[in-house]
Design a protein around this motif. Structure first.
Motif, PDB file in Angstrom:
ATOM      1  N   ARG A 188      48.163 -37.621  28.872  1.00 49.11           N
ATOM      2  CA  ARG A 188      47.644 -36.625  29.802  1.00 49.11           C
ATOM      3  C   ARG A 188      46.287 -36.082  29.378  1.00 49.11           C
ATOM      4  O   ARG A 188      45.663 -35.310  30.104  1.00 49.11           O
ATOM      5  CB  ARG A 188      48.641 -35.467  29.926  1.00 49.11           C
ATOM      6  CG  ARG A 188      49.979 -35.886  30.500  1.00 49.11           C
ATOM      7  CD  ARG A 188      50.900 -34.717  30.660  1.00 49.11           C
ATOM      8  NE  ARG A 188      50.374 -33.751  31.613  1.00 49.11           N
ATOM      9  CZ  ARG A 188      50.975 -32.600  31.904  1.00 49.11           C
ATOM     10  NH1 ARG A 188      52.098 -32.276  31.314  1.00 49.11           N
ATOM     11  NH2 ARG A 188      50.434 -31.768  32.781  1.00 49.11           N
ATOM     12  N   ARG A 189      45.813 -36.473  28.193  1.00 50.34           N
ATOM     13  CA  ARG A 189      44.507 -35.990  27.748  1.00 50.34           C
ATOM     14  C   ARG A 189      43.381 -36.597  28.566  1.00 50.34           C
ATOM     15  O   ARG A 189      42.312 -36.027  28.699  1.00 50.34           O
ATOM     16  CB  ARG A 189      44.282 -36.341  26.271  1.00 50.34           C
ATOM     17  CG  ARG A 189      45.153 -35.570  25.323  1.00 50.34           C
ATOM     18  CD  ARG A 189      44.641 -35.705  23.903  1.00 50.34           C
ATOM     19  NE  ARG A 189      44.775 -37.034  23.369  1.00 50.34           N
ATOM     20  CZ  ARG A 189      43.771 -37.858  23.131  1.00 50.34           C
ATOM     21  NH1 ARG A 189      42.540 -37.512  23.436  1.00 50.34           N
ATOM     22  NH2 ARG A 189      43.975 -39.049  22.601  1.00 50.34           N
ATOM     23  N   LYS A 199      37.906 -35.393  24.994  1.00 53.22           N
ATOM     24  CA  LYS A 199      37.143 -35.779  23.802  1.00 53.22           C
ATOM     25  C   LYS A 199      36.949 -34.615  22.831  1.00 53.22           C
ATOM     26  O   LYS A 199      36.658 -34.830  21.662  1.00 53.22           O
ATOM     27  CB  LYS A 199      35.767 -36.310  24.212  1.00 53.22           C
ATOM     28  CG  LYS A 199      35.794 -37.492  25.166  1.00 53.22           C
ATOM     29  CD  LYS A 199      36.362 -38.726  24.506  1.00 53.22           C
ATOM     30  CE  LYS A 199      36.162 -39.972  25.364  1.00 53.22           C
ATOM     31  NZ  LYS A 199      36.742 -39.874  26.700  1.00 53.22           N
ATOM     32  N   ILE A 200      37.088 -33.376  23.309  1.00 52.28           N
ATOM     33  CA  ILE A 200      36.819 -32.198  22.477  1.00 52.28           C
ATOM     34  C   ILE A 200      38.145 -31.623  21.992  1.00 52.28           C
ATOM     35  O   ILE A 200      38.980 -31.206  22.792  1.00 52.28           O
ATOM     36  CB  ILE A 200      36.036 -31.133  23.266  1.00 52.28           C
ATOM     37  CG1 ILE A 200      34.770 -31.753  23.868  1.00 52.28           C
ATOM     38  CG2 ILE A 200      35.682 -29.960  22.372  1.00 52.28           C
ATOM     39  CD1 ILE A 200      34.033 -30.829  24.801  1.00 52.28           C
ATOM     40  N   LYS A 201      38.315 -31.601  20.687  1.00 47.75           N
ATOM     41  CA  LYS A 201      39.565 -31.139  20.094  1.00 47.75           C
ATOM     42  C   LYS A 201      39.375 -29.761  19.473  1.00 47.75           C
ATOM     43  O   LYS A 201      38.379 -29.508  18.795  1.00 47.75           O
ATOM     44  CB  LYS A 201      40.043 -32.133  19.035  1.00 47.75           C
ATOM     45  CG  LYS A 201      41.468 -31.910  18.570  1.00 47.75           C
ATOM     46  CD  LYS A 201      41.931 -33.056  17.682  1.00 47.75           C
ATOM     47  CE  LYS A 201      43.384 -32.898  17.279  1.00 47.75           C
ATOM     48  NZ  LYS A 201      43.841 -34.028  16.434  1.00 47.75           N
ATOM     49  N   CYS A 202      40.331 -28.887  19.723  1.00 46.41           N
ATOM     50  CA  CYS A 202      40.259 -27.519  19.215  1.00 46.41           C
ATOM     51  C   CYS A 202      40.472 -27.508  17.704  1.00 46.41           C
ATOM     52  O   CYS A 202      41.436 -28.081  17.198  1.00 46.41           O
ATOM     53  CB  CYS A 202      41.309 -26.650  19.907  1.00 46.41           C
ATOM     54  SG  CYS A 202      41.331 -24.939  19.331  1.00 46.41           S
ATOM     55  N   GLY A 207      44.705 -28.527  20.003  1.00 49.88           N
ATOM     56  CA  GLY A 207      44.772 -28.920  21.406  1.00 49.88           C
ATOM     57  C   GLY A 207      43.449 -29.500  21.878  1.00 49.88           C
ATOM     58  O   GLY A 207      42.476 -29.583  21.122  1.00 49.88           O
ATOM     59  N   TYR A 208      43.406 -29.883  23.141  1.00 55.38           N
ATOM     60  CA  TYR A 208      42.189 -30.467  23.696  1.00 55.38           C
ATOM     61  C   TYR A 208      41.564 -29.524  24.717  1.00 55.38           C
ATOM     62  O   TYR A 208      42.263 -28.810  25.432  1.00 55.38           O
ATOM     63  CB  TYR A 208      42.492 -31.818  24.337  1.00 55.38           C
ATOM     64  CG  TYR A 208      42.713 -32.903  23.312  1.00 55.38           C
ATOM     65  CD1 TYR A 208      41.666 -33.698  22.871  1.00 55.38           C
ATOM     66  CD2 TYR A 208      43.978 -33.117  22.767  1.00 55.38           C
ATOM     67  CE1 TYR A 208      41.863 -34.680  21.919  1.00 55.38           C
ATOM     68  CE2 TYR A 208      44.188 -34.098  21.810  1.00 55.38           C
ATOM     69  CZ  TYR A 208      43.124 -34.873  21.391  1.00 55.38           C
ATOM     70  OH  TYR A 208      43.320 -35.837  20.441  1.00 55.38           O
ATOM     71  N   ILE A 224      32.775 -24.707  32.483  1.00 52.65           N
ATOM     72  CA  ILE A 224      33.021 -24.362  31.079  1.00 52.65           C
ATOM     73  C   ILE A 224      34.194 -25.191  30.559  1.00 52.65           C
ATOM     74  O   ILE A 224      34.995 -25.725  31.330  1.00 52.65           O
ATOM     75  CB  ILE A 224      33.313 -22.850  30.915  1.00 52.65           C
ATOM     76  CG1 ILE A 224      34.579 -22.449  31.694  1.00 52.65           C
ATOM     77  CG2 ILE A 224      32.123 -22.035  31.357  1.00 52.65           C
ATOM     78  CD1 ILE A 224      35.821 -22.319  30.892  1.00 52.65           C
ATOM     79  N   TYR A 225      34.259 -25.298  29.252  1.00 54.42           N
ATOM     80  CA  TYR A 225      35.373 -25.994  28.603  1.00 54.42           C
ATOM     81  C   TYR A 225      36.089 -25.000  27.699  1.00 54.42           C
ATOM     82  O   TYR A 225      35.448 -24.270  26.936  1.00 54.42           O
ATOM     83  CB  TYR A 225      34.869 -27.178  27.771  1.00 54.42           C
ATOM     84  CG  TYR A 225      34.476 -28.378  28.596  1.00 54.42           C
ATOM     85  CD1 TYR A 225      35.319 -29.472  28.713  1.00 54.42           C
ATOM     86  CD2 TYR A 225      33.257 -28.404  29.269  1.00 54.42           C
ATOM     87  CE1 TYR A 225      34.958 -30.571  29.473  1.00 54.42           C
ATOM     88  CE2 TYR A 225      32.896 -29.496  30.039  1.00 54.42           C
ATOM     89  CZ  TYR A 225      33.747 -30.576  30.134  1.00 54.42           C
ATOM     90  OH  TYR A 225      33.397 -31.656  30.898  1.00 54.42           O
TER      91      TYR A 225
END
Length: 306
Positions: A188-189, A199-202, A207-208, A224-225
């Motif tokens: 689901r990513r 592509k951006i991981k916390c 999390g993503y 925004i992300y």
């Protein structure tokens, strides 16, 4: 009344015999069905071995039944097939491709206005668009239920090359299959909304980050992300970042990577040059050869004197 019991016995015997007869007839019918099923299966598998197959032309996007009975390209539908593969390679998901085709007013092979993701996935996974055909992907193990199951090696399957004209190049098809597999692993990513999706991981919760739109209907619209766990049970406290900030960070990281690789390349060339110099120095026997020649001359003089 005295004969009622006799009539009852006779009726019981008749019913019992009728049940036996039904059982016998049922068994005969089942055996006949088995025999017919085995004959049909044998004929089909013999046909498969010869590289022959049939498809449901009315539901096969991109092809019609040609005059010779084989698959012939329907150019109008083939454009849709190529469009589906192209949109997928560009990054769209099957769901988004379905929405795109629907919004463009492109009809399905059955004339429906609305597309669905399952249809798109079926098109993307169908090797027949490359001009080849894998035969007997499914089989029917039980002739009574007639339920088809996926063939995982239980019965032979056949791959026929260049059996009909191709709509999609094999290399493109293989690339799509690898991309589908990659997206499936991501689960689901994956999202086709942005190149940064999934592509951006916390750094805090693992999390993503997902894209969100602020003020989508006015001039202050912003993308925004933020961490997808921000409002979930974990309540991640990582602040959001704007799309512009992500793009700037990406450009900075990319330039740094290019610079480092260029520096590494220069360093590698310098190391190689030094290695060549060391090898040349260690392997240079000019002085030794000259000393050897001088010693040989001295030895020759001594031999003459004696």
């Amino acid at each position: 009344m005295g004969h009622d019991w006799l009539i009852g016995v006779l009726l019981f015997i008749a019913m019992y015999k009728w049940e036996i007869l039904l059982t016998i007839l049922s068994s005969l019918s089942q055996e006949e069905a088995r025999s017919i099923s085995e004959n049909v299966t044998w004929r089909l598998r013999k046909k498969f071995q010869d590289g022959k197959f049939s498809v449901g032309y009315s539901r096969f996007l991109g092809y019609d039944k040609g005059e010779d009975g084989n698959l012939a390209i329907n150019e109008e539908h083939a454009k849709t097939v190529r469009l589906i593969f192209g949109l997928f390679i560009e990054g769209m998901t099957a769901c988004r491709i379905a929405k795109e085709l629907t919004s463009r007013g492109i009809l399905t092979v059955t004339g429906q206005e609305k597309w669905n993701a399952a249809t798109i996935k079926g098109v993307l996974a169908n090797e027949k668009y490359t001009g080849c055909a894998r035969i007997q992907k499914t089989f029917t193990p039980d002739f009574l239920t007639k339920k088809a199951v996926k063939n995982c090696g239980q019965v032979p399957s056949y791959f026929v090359e260049q059996s009909h004209p191709a709509i999609i190049e094999p290399a493109v098809f293989e690339m799509v299959q690898r991309e589908m597999e990659r997206r499936t692993k991501e689960g689901r990513r994956y999202s086709g909304v942005s190149i940064f999706s999934g592509k951006i991981k916390c750094g805090e919760c693992g999390g993503y980050f997902g894209a969100k739109v602020w003020y989508s209907t006015d001039k202050y619209r912003r993308v925004i992300y933020r961490c997808n766990n921000k409002y979930d049970g974990k309540k991640c406290q990582t602040p959001h970042v704007t799309e512009e900030e992500i793009k700037a960070a990406f450009v900075t990281a990319f330039n740094r990577l290019v610079t480092e690789r260029a520096g590494a390349s220069c360093a590698s060339e310098e190391i190689a040059a030094n290695a060549r110099l060391v090898r040349q120095t260690l392997c240079d026997t000019t002085d030794l050869e000259q000393e050897k020649a001088s010693l040989q001359q001295e030895l020759a003089v001594l031999v003459e004197m004696t």
